[in-house]
Design a protein around this motif. Structure first.
Motif, PDB file in Angstrom:
ATOM      1  N   SER A  52       0.841  -1.182   0.000  1.00 34.35           N
ATOM      2  CA  SER A  52       0.000   0.000   0.000  1.00 34.35           C
ATOM      3  C   SER A  52       0.883   1.242   0.000  1.00 34.35           C
ATOM      4  O   SER A  52       1.905   1.299   0.686  1.00 34.35           O
ATOM      5  N   THR A  53       0.475   2.250  -0.744  1.00 35.14           N
ATOM      6  CA  THR A  53       1.245   3.492  -0.807  1.00 35.14           C
ATOM      7  C   THR A  53       1.361   4.142   0.565  1.00 35.14           C
ATOM      8  O   THR A  53       2.444   4.570   0.972  1.00 35.14           O
ATOM      9  N   VAL A  54       0.276   4.212   1.290  1.00 41.56           N
ATOM     10  CA  VAL A  54       0.278   4.837   2.616  1.00 41.56           C
ATOM     11  C   VAL A  54       1.192   4.074   3.564  1.00 41.56           C
ATOM     12  O   VAL A  54       1.988   4.679   4.301  1.00 41.56           O
ATOM     13  N   GLU A  55       1.109   2.754   3.558  1.00 46.48           N
ATOM     14  CA  GLU A  55       1.957   1.954   4.445  1.00 46.48           C
ATOM     15  C   GLU A  55       3.439   2.057   4.058  1.00 46.48           C
ATOM     16  O   GLU A  55       4.306   2.132   4.924  1.00 46.48           O
ATOM     17  N   THR A  56       3.712   2.079   2.762  1.00 48.31           N
ATOM     18  CA  THR A  56       5.093   2.218   2.306  1.00 48.31           C
ATOM     19  C   THR A  56       5.674   3.554   2.736  1.00 48.31           C
ATOM     20  O   THR A  56       6.791   3.624   3.263  1.00 48.31           O
ATOM     21  N   VAL A  57       4.929   4.630   2.538  1.00 49.28           N
ATOM     22  CA  VAL A  57       5.396   5.956   2.953  1.00 49.28           C
ATOM     23  C   VAL A  57       5.579   5.994   4.470  1.00 49.28           C
ATOM     24  O   VAL A  57       6.562   6.563   4.960  1.00 49.28           O
ATOM     25  N   ALA A  58       4.690   5.370   5.214  1.00 52.29           N
ATOM     26  CA  ALA A  58       4.820   5.341   6.678  1.00 52.29           C
ATOM     27  C   ALA A  58       6.090   4.611   7.096  1.00 52.29           C
ATOM     28  O   ALA A  58       6.832   5.079   7.964  1.00 52.29           O
ATOM     29  N   GLY A  59       6.377   3.474   6.474  1.00 50.86           N
ATOM     30  CA  GLY A  59       7.585   2.719   6.800  1.00 50.86           C
ATOM     31  C   GLY A  59       8.850   3.479   6.441  1.00 50.86           C
ATOM     32  O   GLY A  59       9.793   3.541   7.230  1.00 50.86           O
ATOM     33  N   VAL A  60       8.870   4.080   5.257  1.00 46.27           N
ATOM     34  CA  VAL A  60      10.037   4.864   4.844  1.00 46.27           C
ATOM     35  C   VAL A  60      10.190   6.096   5.735  1.00 46.27           C
ATOM     36  O   VAL A  60      11.306   6.483   6.096  1.00 46.27           O
ATOM     37  N   ALA A  61       9.086   6.709   6.135  1.00 46.24           N
ATOM     38  CA  ALA A  61       9.134   7.878   7.019  1.00 46.24           C
ATOM     39  C   ALA A  61       9.700   7.511   8.390  1.00 46.24           C
ATOM     40  O   ALA A  61      10.474   8.280   8.975  1.00 46.24           O
ATOM     41  N   MET A  62       9.328   6.349   8.909  1.00 45.71           N
ATOM     42  CA  MET A  62       9.875   5.909  10.194  1.00 45.71           C
ATOM     43  C   MET A  62      11.398   5.782  10.102  1.00 45.71           C
ATOM     44  O   MET A  62      12.129   6.298  10.961  1.00 45.71           O
ATOM     45  N   LEU A  63      11.874   5.112   9.060  1.00 46.48           N
ATOM     46  CA  LEU A  63      13.316   4.939   8.884  1.00 46.48           C
ATOM     47  C   LEU A  63      13.999   6.275   8.600  1.00 46.48           C
ATOM     48  O   LEU A  63      15.104   6.532   9.076  1.00 46.48           O
ATOM     49  N   GLY A  64      13.328   7.140   7.830  1.00 47.20           N
ATOM     50  CA  GLY A  64      13.885   8.450   7.506  1.00 47.20           C
ATOM     51  C   GLY A  64      14.061   9.322   8.730  1.00 47.20           C
ATOM     52  O   GLY A  64      15.082  10.003   8.882  1.00 47.20           O
ATOM     53  N   LEU A  65      13.095   9.307   9.633  1.00 46.60           N
ATOM     54  CA  LEU A  65      13.203  10.096  10.859  1.00 46.60           C
ATOM     55  C   LEU A  65      14.363   9.604  11.724  1.00 46.60           C
ATOM     56  O   LEU A  65      15.136  10.398  12.254  1.00 46.60           O
ATOM     57  N   LEU A  66      14.504   8.294  11.837  1.00 47.27           N
ATOM     58  CA  LEU A  66      15.604   7.736  12.619  1.00 47.27           C
ATOM     59  C   LEU A  66      16.950   8.091  11.997  1.00 47.27           C
ATOM     60  O   LEU A  66      17.905   8.427  12.696  1.00 47.27           O
TER      61      LEU A  66
END
Length: 170
Positions: A52-66
């Motif tokens: 899912s686009t929303v789930e993919t962006v959420a996962g990448v955002a989590m890693l990006g913030l870290l």
């Protein structure tokens, strides 16, 4: 591209996070990033793999913030761990050798582990393992915020007198 909004967000928050390290210290921000990587790497990879686009962006955002929490701190933290007369050489050699050795081989190792196990969460396990290993030196690392870096020894270590032909006026 799905990563582009995350990259823009990372560029937007890196300066405020860098300013935060000046207030609360570099060590707490780096440790928070490390603990977050330990706990959130596998769930982030699971979200990215859902499709899912929303789930993919959420996962990448989590890693990006870290990642941005780490990147906002590293450039001011690591050089301060070395005496002034070798500071940038020691930092450059240590950082680049470690990045080449571990970052450069990570895709090969992770691909081999996925091929042998069939588990697509291996990148998350790999990041969590790296975070667990990183915690050992992080808890022993001295805090570097607020310390002068002029001609002194490593932060938290013995001071080293450095003679120089150049006079610095403050």
């Amino acid at each position: 591209m799905l990563r582009d909004p995350v990259m823009v967000a990372m560029m937007t928050v890196i300066l405020p996070i860098g300013a935060l390290t000046d207030r609360v210290g570099r060590k707490p921000v780096i440790i928070t990033s490390c603990v977050g990587s330990l706990v959130l790497s596998v769930p982030a990879m699971w979200l990215i793999g859902r499709g899912s686009t929303v789930e993919t962006v959420a996962g990448v955002a989590m890693l990006g913030l870290l990642l941005v929490m780490l990147q906002a701190s590293v450039a001011s933290t690591l050089p301060a761990l070395f005496p002034a007369h070798v500071r940038y050489s020691a930092f450059a050699i240590g950082y680049n050798c470690a990045t080449s050795l571990f970052g450069g081989t990570a895709p090969l190792v992770i691909t081999a582990l996925i091929a042998s196990s069939g588990d697509h969460l291996v990148p998350g396990y790999y990041m969590a393992a790296a975070a667990a290993l990183a915690m050992v030196p992080l808890v022993r690392m001295p805090e570097t915020v607020g310390r002068s870096l002029r001609a002194e020894g490593p932060v938290g270590g013995d001071r080293v007198a450095v003679e120089s032909d150049v006079s610095v006026r403050v």
